[in-house]
Design a protein around this motif. Structure first.
Motif, PDB file in Angstrom:
ATOM      1  N   LEU A  12       0.828  -1.202   0.000  1.00 54.21           N
ATOM      2  CA  LEU A  12       0.000   0.000   0.000  1.00 54.21           C
ATOM      3  C   LEU A  12       0.864   1.254   0.000  1.00 54.21           C
ATOM      4  O   LEU A  12       0.636   2.164  -0.791  1.00 54.21           O
ATOM      5  N   SER A  13       1.865   1.302   0.869  1.00 60.76           N
ATOM      6  CA  SER A  13       2.700   2.502   0.950  1.00 60.76           C
ATOM      7  C   SER A  13       3.433   2.754  -0.363  1.00 60.76           C
ATOM      8  O   SER A  13       3.610   3.900  -0.772  1.00 60.76           O
ATOM      9  N   GLU A  14       3.835   1.681  -1.061  1.00 58.95           N
ATOM     10  CA  GLU A  14       4.486   1.849  -2.365  1.00 58.95           C
ATOM     11  C   GLU A  14       3.521   2.444  -3.389  1.00 58.95           C
ATOM     12  O   GLU A  14       3.881   3.325  -4.157  1.00 58.95           O
ATOM     13  N   HIS A  15       2.286   1.952  -3.399  1.00 56.95           N
ATOM     14  CA  HIS A  15       1.301   2.440  -4.378  1.00 56.95           C
ATOM     15  C   HIS A  15       0.793   3.841  -4.042  1.00 56.95           C
ATOM     16  O   HIS A  15       0.288   4.533  -4.927  1.00 56.95           O
ATOM     17  N   LEU A  16       0.922   4.251  -2.790  1.00 60.16           N
ATOM     18  CA  LEU A  16       0.494   5.604  -2.425  1.00 60.16           C
ATOM     19  C   LEU A  16       1.507   6.658  -2.880  1.00 60.16           C
ATOM     20  O   LEU A  16       1.202   7.844  -2.874  1.00 60.16           O
ATOM     21  N   LYS A  17       2.685   6.231  -3.294  1.00 61.76           N
ATOM     22  CA  LYS A  17       3.715   7.153  -3.789  1.00 61.76           C
ATOM     23  C   LYS A  17       3.411   7.477  -5.251  1.00 61.76           C
ATOM     24  O   LYS A  17       4.043   6.973  -6.167  1.00 61.76           O
ATOM     25  N   THR A  18       2.424   8.310  -5.454  1.00 62.33           N
ATOM     26  CA  THR A  18       2.004   8.681  -6.802  1.00 62.33           C
ATOM     27  C   THR A  18       1.542  10.132  -6.792  1.00 62.33           C
ATOM     28  O   THR A  18       1.137  10.650  -5.756  1.00 62.33           O
ATOM     29  N   LYS A  19       1.621  10.752  -7.934  1.00 64.49           N
ATOM     30  CA  LYS A  19       1.127  12.127  -8.063  1.00 64.49           C
ATOM     31  C   LYS A  19      -0.361  12.128  -8.413  1.00 64.49           C
ATOM     32  O   LYS A  19      -1.006  13.160  -8.407  1.00 64.49           O
ATOM     33  N   ILE A  21      -4.466  11.183  -8.045  1.00 62.72           N
ATOM     34  CA  ILE A  21      -5.472  11.049  -6.991  1.00 62.72           C
ATOM     35  C   ILE A  21      -5.610   9.554  -6.726  1.00 62.72           C
ATOM     36  O   ILE A  21      -5.672   8.759  -7.651  1.00 62.72           O
ATOM     37  N   VAL A  22      -5.642   9.173  -5.453  1.00 66.67           N
ATOM     38  CA  VAL A  22      -5.809   7.763  -5.098  1.00 66.67           C
ATOM     39  C   VAL A  22      -7.203   7.574  -4.516  1.00 66.67           C
ATOM     40  O   VAL A  22      -7.645   8.349  -3.667  1.00 66.67           O
ATOM     41  N   LEU A  23      -7.883   6.542  -4.990  1.00 66.45           N
ATOM     42  CA  LEU A  23      -9.143   6.129  -4.389  1.00 66.45           C
ATOM     43  C   LEU A  23      -8.886   4.757  -3.786  1.00 66.45           C
ATOM     44  O   LEU A  23      -8.670   3.790  -4.502  1.00 66.45           O
ATOM     45  N   LEU A  24      -8.850   4.716  -2.469  1.00 66.63           N
ATOM     46  CA  LEU A  24      -8.606   3.480  -1.737  1.00 66.63           C
ATOM     47  C   LEU A  24      -9.956   2.862  -1.427  1.00 66.63           C
ATOM     48  O   LEU A  24     -10.798   3.489  -0.798  1.00 66.63           O
ATOM     49  N   ASN A  25     -10.169   1.636  -1.903  1.00 60.60           N
ATOM     50  CA  ASN A  25     -11.465   0.981  -1.765  1.00 60.60           C
ATOM     51  C   ASN A  25     -11.341  -0.301  -0.960  1.00 60.60           C
ATOM     52  O   ASN A  25     -10.548  -1.169  -1.288  1.00 60.60           O
ATOM     53  N   PHE A  26     -12.125  -0.396   0.113  1.00 58.67           N
ATOM     54  CA  PHE A  26     -12.167  -1.590   0.958  1.00 58.67           C
ATOM     55  C   PHE A  26     -13.413  -2.374   0.593  1.00 58.67           C
ATOM     56  O   PHE A  26     -14.502  -1.807   0.499  1.00 58.67           O
ATOM     57  N   TRP A  27     -13.268  -3.698   0.411  1.00 61.05           N
ATOM     58  CA  TRP A  27     -14.347  -4.529  -0.100  1.00 61.05           C
ATOM     59  C   TRP A  27     -14.189  -5.954   0.408  1.00 61.05           C
ATOM     60  O   TRP A  27     -13.206  -6.294   1.049  1.00 61.05           O
ATOM     61  N   GLU A  47     -11.598   5.584 -17.787  1.00 57.78           N
ATOM     62  CA  GLU A  47     -11.788   6.924 -18.351  1.00 57.78           C
ATOM     63  C   GLU A  47     -10.788   7.953 -17.842  1.00 57.78           C
ATOM     64  O   GLU A  47     -10.508   8.929 -18.531  1.00 57.78           O
ATOM     65  N   PHE A  48     -10.265   7.748 -16.638  1.00 55.60           N
ATOM     66  CA  PHE A  48      -9.401   8.768 -16.035  1.00 55.60           C
ATOM     67  C   PHE A  48      -8.077   8.190 -15.538  1.00 55.60           C
ATOM     68  O   PHE A  48      -7.527   8.644 -14.536  1.00 55.60           O
ATOM     69  N   SER A  49      -7.536   7.197 -16.249  1.00 60.88           N
ATOM     70  CA  SER A  49      -6.317   6.521 -15.795  1.00 60.88           C
ATOM     71  C   SER A  49      -5.126   7.466 -15.646  1.00 60.88           C
ATOM     72  O   SER A  49      -4.226   7.214 -14.860  1.00 60.88           O
ATOM     73  N   SER A  50      -5.130   8.580 -16.362  1.00 63.36           N
ATOM     74  CA  SER A  50      -4.018   9.526 -16.236  1.00 63.36           C
ATOM     75  C   SER A  50      -4.130  10.376 -14.970  1.00 63.36           C
ATOM     76  O   SER A  50      -3.153  10.988 -14.548  1.00 63.36           O
ATOM     77  N   LYS A  51      -5.311  10.400 -14.340  1.00 64.46           N
ATOM     78  CA  LYS A  51      -5.536  11.255 -13.181  1.00 64.46           C
ATOM     79  C   LYS A  51      -5.739  10.498 -11.873  1.00 64.46           C
ATOM     80  O   LYS A  51      -5.536  11.058 -10.798  1.00 64.46           O
ATOM     81  N   ILE A  52      -6.200   9.227 -11.962  1.00 63.26           N
ATOM     82  CA  ILE A  52      -6.596   8.523 -10.747  1.00 63.26           C
ATOM     83  C   ILE A  52      -5.992   7.118 -10.699  1.00 63.26           C
ATOM     84  O   ILE A  52      -5.815   6.475 -11.730  1.00 63.26           O
TER      85      ILE A  52
END
Length: 104
Positions: A12-19, A21-27, A47-52
């Motif tokens: 998780l910490s590795e994937h949070l290192k991004t510029k 927007i992150v949407l963290l989803n628990f399921w 649709e928004f892979s460049s932003k999210i």
């Protein structure tokens, strides 16, 4: 597509290192509203892979991560922008409404 499944805090910490927007989803596998929301998240990602970046955490496989984010019910999503975590989004949210909440 930028939907990533994580099972450890280190991943998780590795994937949070991004510029992005992150949407963290628990399921969970058995959760009907989670399955409905998965379609919305896939559409957002396409649709928004460049932003999210969407990160999915299965609460049954990673209860430690769920506890850290104080997940009490699912689906539970959280926006993280520049390492700042925002109020949780609990339950199913339709595509247009979620897009508006994220601001994209």
């Amino acid at each position: 597509m930028s939907v990533v499944h994580v099972t450890t805090k280190k991943e998780l910490s590795e994937h949070l290192k991004t510029k992005k927007i992150v949407l963290l989803n628990f399921w969970a596998e058995w959760c009907g509203p989670c399955k409905m929301l998965a379609g919305v998240l896939n559409q957002l990602s396409e649709e928004f892979s460049s932003k999210i970046k969407i990160i999915k955490v299965n609460v049954e496989k990673s209860p430690d991560i769920a506890a850290e984010f104080k997940v009490m019910g699912i689906p539970h999503s959280r926006l993280i922008i520049h390492n700042k975590s925002y109020e949780p989004i609990v339950g199913y949210v339709p595509f247009e409404q979620l897009k508006q909440m994220i601001g994209i």
